[in-house]
Design a protein around this motif. Structure first.
Motif, PDB file in Angstrom:
ATOM      1  N   VAL A 142       0.860  -1.182   0.000  1.00 22.73           N
ATOM      2  CA  VAL A 142       0.000   0.000   0.000  1.00 22.73           C
ATOM      3  C   VAL A 142       0.898   1.235   0.000  1.00 22.73           C
ATOM      4  O   VAL A 142       1.739   1.399   0.886  1.00 22.73           O
ATOM      5  N   ARG A 143       0.723   2.086  -0.993  1.00 25.20           N
ATOM      6  CA  ARG A 143       1.560   3.274  -1.087  1.00 25.20           C
ATOM      7  C   ARG A 143       1.095   4.330  -0.079  1.00 25.20           C
ATOM      8  O   ARG A 143      -0.098   4.547   0.098  1.00 25.20           O
ATOM      9  N   ILE A 144       2.096   4.975   0.553  1.00 30.04           N
ATOM     10  CA  ILE A 144       1.827   6.002   1.558  1.00 30.04           C
ATOM     11  C   ILE A 144       2.464   7.312   1.063  1.00 30.04           C
ATOM     12  O   ILE A 144       3.667   7.352   0.817  1.00 30.04           O
ATOM     13  N   PRO A 145       1.679   8.352   0.864  1.00 31.04           N
ATOM     14  CA  PRO A 145       0.272   8.554   1.223  1.00 31.04           C
ATOM     15  C   PRO A 145      -0.706   8.351   0.059  1.00 31.04           C
ATOM     16  O   PRO A 145      -1.896   8.584   0.226  1.00 31.04           O
ATOM     17  N   GLU A 146      -0.190   7.922  -1.117  1.00 31.66           N
ATOM     18  CA  GLU A 146      -1.061   7.881  -2.303  1.00 31.66           C
ATOM     19  C   GLU A 146      -2.277   6.985  -2.113  1.00 31.66           C
ATOM     20  O   GLU A 146      -3.405   7.354  -2.486  1.00 31.66           O
ATOM     21  N   ASP A 147      -2.075   5.784  -1.568  1.00 30.49           N
ATOM     22  CA  ASP A 147      -3.189   4.849  -1.375  1.00 30.49           C
ATOM     23  C   ASP A 147      -3.825   5.005   0.009  1.00 30.49           C
ATOM     24  O   ASP A 147      -5.028   4.777   0.168  1.00 30.49           O
ATOM     25  N   LEU A 161      11.233  10.426  12.546  1.00 26.21           N
ATOM     26  CA  LEU A 161      12.152  11.006  11.571  1.00 26.21           C
ATOM     27  C   LEU A 161      12.861   9.940  10.751  1.00 26.21           C
ATOM     28  O   LEU A 161      13.405  10.233   9.679  1.00 26.21           O
ATOM     29  N   TYR A 162      12.875   8.709  11.242  1.00 29.56           N
ATOM     30  CA  TYR A 162      13.644   7.646  10.600  1.00 29.56           C
ATOM     31  C   TYR A 162      12.769   6.544  10.027  1.00 29.56           C
ATOM     32  O   TYR A 162      13.253   5.470   9.686  1.00 29.56           O
ATOM     33  N   SER A 163      11.474   6.812   9.934  1.00 24.43           N
ATOM     34  CA  SER A 163      10.574   5.882   9.259  1.00 24.43           C
ATOM     35  C   SER A 163      10.568   6.210   7.767  1.00 24.43           C
ATOM     36  O   SER A 163      11.058   7.264   7.341  1.00 24.43           O
ATOM     37  N   TYR A 164       9.986   5.282   6.972  1.00 24.49           N
ATOM     38  CA  TYR A 164       9.814   5.580   5.551  1.00 24.49           C
ATOM     39  C   TYR A 164       8.392   5.270   5.146  1.00 24.49           C
ATOM     40  O   TYR A 164       7.941   4.131   5.258  1.00 24.49           O
ATOM     41  N   PRO A 165       7.666   6.296   4.700  1.00 26.52           N
ATOM     42  CA  PRO A 165       8.080   7.699   4.684  1.00 26.52           C
ATOM     43  C   PRO A 165       8.110   8.285   6.095  1.00 26.52           C
ATOM     44  O   PRO A 165       7.595   7.666   7.027  1.00 26.52           O
ATOM     45  N   GLN A 166       8.704   9.465   6.217  1.00 24.88           N
ATOM     46  CA  GLN A 166       8.713  10.118   7.516  1.00 24.88           C
ATOM     47  C   GLN A 166       7.272  10.438   7.923  1.00 24.88           C
ATOM     48  O   GLN A 166       6.446  10.846   7.116  1.00 24.88           O
ATOM     49  N   LEU A 167       7.000  10.236   9.214  1.00 23.82           N
ATOM     50  CA  LEU A 167       5.621  10.343   9.695  1.00 23.82           C
ATOM     51  C   LEU A 167       5.223  11.776  10.047  1.00 23.82           C
ATOM     52  O   LEU A 167       5.943  12.484  10.756  1.00 23.82           O
ATOM     53  N   THR A 168       4.065  12.161   9.547  1.00 28.01           N
ATOM     54  CA  THR A 168       3.398  13.357  10.065  1.00 28.01           C
ATOM     55  C   THR A 168       2.903  13.014  11.470  1.00 28.01           C
ATOM     56  O   THR A 168       2.301  11.965  11.684  1.00 28.01           O
ATOM     57  N   THR A 169       3.172  13.894  12.428  1.00 27.07           N
ATOM     58  CA  THR A 169       2.894  13.530  13.812  1.00 27.07           C
ATOM     59  C   THR A 169       2.486  14.743  14.632  1.00 27.07           C
ATOM     60  O   THR A 169       2.859  15.877  14.317  1.00 27.07           O
ATOM     61  N   LEU A 195      -2.099  21.988  30.994  1.00 26.11           N
ATOM     62  CA  LEU A 195      -2.169  21.411  29.657  1.00 26.11           C
ATOM     63  C   LEU A 195      -1.099  22.063  28.782  1.00 26.11           C
ATOM     64  O   LEU A 195      -1.022  23.293  28.698  1.00 26.11           O
ATOM     65  N   VAL A 196      -0.288  21.215  28.164  1.00 23.78           N
ATOM     66  CA  VAL A 196       0.848  21.684  27.362  1.00 23.78           C
ATOM     67  C   VAL A 196       0.519  21.526  25.880  1.00 23.78           C
ATOM     68  O   VAL A 196       0.077  20.452  25.447  1.00 23.78           O
ATOM     69  N   GLU A 197       0.742  22.577  25.121  1.00 21.67           N
ATOM     70  CA  GLU A 197       0.403  22.558  23.699  1.00 21.67           C
ATOM     71  C   GLU A 197       1.393  21.693  22.913  1.00 21.67           C
ATOM     72  O   GLU A 197       2.605  21.829  23.070  1.00 21.67           O
ATOM     73  N   PRO A 198       0.891  20.813  22.046  1.00 18.76           N
ATOM     74  CA  PRO A 198       1.762  20.048  21.145  1.00 18.76           C
ATOM     75  C   PRO A 198       1.975  20.816  19.843  1.00 18.76           C
ATOM     76  O   PRO A 198       1.410  21.907  19.660  1.00 18.76           O
ATOM     77  N   THR A 199       2.740  20.228  18.944  1.00  9.69           N
ATOM     78  CA  THR A 199       2.996  20.839  17.636  1.00  9.69           C
ATOM     79  C   THR A 199       2.671  19.843  16.542  1.00  9.69           C
ATOM     80  O   THR A 199       3.147  18.707  16.561  1.00  9.69           O
ATOM     81  N   LEU A 200       1.863  20.255  15.572  1.00  7.23           N
ATOM     82  CA  LEU A 200       1.580  19.405  14.430  1.00  7.23           C
ATOM     83  C   LEU A 200       2.754  19.523  13.462  1.00  7.23           C
ATOM     84  O   LEU A 200       2.991  20.580  12.888  1.00  7.23           O
ATOM     85  N   THR A 201       3.482  18.426  13.309  1.00  7.08           N
ATOM     86  CA  THR A 201       4.651  18.400  12.434  1.00  7.08           C
ATOM     87  C   THR A 201       4.287  17.638  11.167  1.00  7.08           C
ATOM     88  O   THR A 201       4.124  16.422  11.179  1.00  7.08           O
ATOM     89  N   ALA A 202       4.117  18.367  10.069  1.00  5.21           N
ATOM     90  CA  ALA A 202       3.681  17.778   8.806  1.00  5.21           C
ATOM     91  C   ALA A 202       4.886  17.288   8.010  1.00  5.21           C
ATOM     92  O   ALA A 202       5.828  18.040   7.767  1.00  5.21           O
ATOM     93  N   ARG A 203       4.812  16.007   7.602  1.00  3.68           N
ATOM     94  CA  ARG A 203       5.899  15.435   6.812  1.00  3.68           C
ATOM     95  C   ARG A 203       5.306  14.690   5.616  1.00  3.68           C
ATOM     96  O   ARG A 203       4.309  15.116   5.035  1.00  3.68           O
ATOM     97  N   GLN A 204       5.903  13.565   5.274  1.00  5.16           N
ATOM     98  CA  GLN A 204       5.558  12.893   4.014  1.00  5.16           C
ATOM     99  C   GLN A 204       4.324  12.000   4.106  1.00  5.16           C
ATOM    100  O   GLN A 204       3.585  11.845   3.129  1.00  5.16           O
ATOM    101  N   SER A 205       4.066  11.403   5.276  1.00  5.08           N
ATOM    102  CA  SER A 205       3.084  10.325   5.327  1.00  5.08           C
ATOM    103  C   SER A 205       1.644  10.776   5.155  1.00  5.08           C
ATOM    104  O   SER A 205       0.749   9.957   4.949  1.00  5.08           O
ATOM    105  N   CYS A 206       1.399  12.097   5.246  1.00  4.05           N
ATOM    106  CA  CYS A 206       0.040  12.585   5.006  1.00  4.05           C
ATOM    107  C   CYS A 206      -0.075  13.240   3.636  1.00  4.05           C
ATOM    108  O   CYS A 206      -1.185  13.592   3.215  1.00  4.05           O
ATOM    109  N   GLY A 207       1.069  13.445   2.993  1.00  3.73           N
ATOM    110  CA  GLY A 207       1.064  14.067   1.670  1.00  3.73           C
ATOM    111  C   GLY A 207       1.469  15.513   1.668  1.00  3.73           C
ATOM    112  O   GLY A 207       1.470  16.158   0.597  1.00  3.73           O
TER     113      GLY A 207
END
Length: 334
Positions: A265-270, A283-291, A318-330
């Motif tokens: 299954v292609r990520i993120p195409e499929d 950071l070391y997954s393939y593709p890099q994960l949006t997290t 409550l501590v604010e997180p950060t949406l880090t956009a990478r390859q796995s979401c497109g």
């Protein structure tokens, strides 16, 4: 001044004997009490302590000052990179205040956690930090007579306890809305817990309701790599196969990645894949994960402040997180 170091732990009595002074004089000098002993005698006492390699008893010091200057930390799983990072940050923050740490793991088991709490109390720690496997009712019933508790990853107010956590409901909602912005309307949540009043689940439902969409399925995945792997295979074989997966932890996402690669299954195409935690492994997954990246640095510091200054700390931080956009979401090209 010559001496044979005694067997076993060197005591103040040994120092006093070698320096030919009273134990009271040794106590005055080693505790820094001024004007009680002449400088010549004080120098002899310090020399005797050096020769014998005298080390003060931590237990005796704790009795004197009313604090062991030690924290206990209980986490569910040290192999989880998020908890490894959080533990490291707590130790760093505690050391800035001259506190030591005793670590324990509950293996995500409530009974084991209770045993860990009792063991740490018996070690006379001042405060116990726990990312708990216990229910809200069980947490509220814990005895804090001899040791205070600070709850980590627990965004719900609990009587007489300080809680420090990421805002799970808001964070899940942000990431779910991010997937909606990519055009996904059929998303599955891989979730490790069995508490469906969890703020993560609340955020999941709220995001769908606000978007006017049917709530996507929540699949039990145990907050483990194996759980994420098995849950993803289940999703891939379902009649209503989703176009995106949201893993509630990086560990589950890594398991999901394996399943997706095995099924070609292609990520993120499929299928898009995003995760929650933001540990270094993404950071070391393939593709890099949006997290959704949790701020372990500030979580640790707020927790230590709550431990040291409970009267001036809020009941829930409550501590604010950060949406880090990478390859796995497109968002980023592979």
């Amino acid at each position: 001044m010559n001496a044979v170091k005694p067997k076993g732990r060197v005591t103040r009595t040994d120092v006093a004997r070698l320096a030919n002074v009273s134990e009271a004089s040794v106590s005055y000098v080693l505790n820094g009490t001024p004007n009680k002993v002449s400088e010549k005698t004080a120098a002899r006492i310090r020399r005797a302590a050096e020769i014998l390699d005298y080390r003060p008893s931590a237990f005796a010091r704790a009795l004197k000052i009313g604090s062991s200057q030690t924290f206990g930390v209980i986490v569910p799983d040290f192999s989880n990179p998020y908890f490894a990072s959080l533990s490291d940050e707590i130790e760093s923050a505690a050391s800035e205040h001259d506190y030591s740490i005793i670590f324990a793991t509950s293996h995500s088991d409530a009974a084991t956690e209770r045993i860990c709490i009792e063991k740490l109390k018996n070690r006379n720690v001042d405060v116990i930090f726990t990312s708990s496997a216990l229910s809200n009712e069980e947490l509220a019933s814990l005895d804090q007579q001899h040791c205070r508790l600070v709850f980590l990853d627990h965004p719900t107010a609990t009587p007489d306890v300080k809680c420090v956590s990421t805002d799970f409901a808001k964070s899940i909602g942000m990431m779910t809305s991010h997937l909606f912005s990519h055009g996904h309307t059929n998303i599955a949540l891989l979730y490790g817990g069995n508490n469906y009043t969890d703020p993560r689940i609340q955020g999941w439902h709220q995001a769908h309701q606000q978007a006017g969409l049917p709530v996507g399925p929540v699949v039990r995945s145990h907050f483990t790599r194996e759980g994420g792997y098995r849950a993803t295979l289940e999703m891939l074989d379902s009649s209503n196969r989703p176009t995106a997966l949201f893993a509630a932890s990086d560990l589950e996402a890594l398991g999901a990645l394996r399943a997706l690669h095995e099924r070609h299954v292609r990520i993120p195409e499929d299928m898009a894949l995003v995760s929650f935690d933001g540990s270094i492994d993404t950071l070391y997954s393939y593709p890099q994960l949006t997290t959704m990246q949790q701020d372990t640095h500030n979580i640790a510091r707020y927790a230590v402040q709550a431990a040291l200054h409970p009267d001036s700390s809020p009941d829930v931080t409550l501590v604010e997180p950060t949406l880090t956009a990478r390859q796995s979401c497109g968002c980023v090209s592979i």
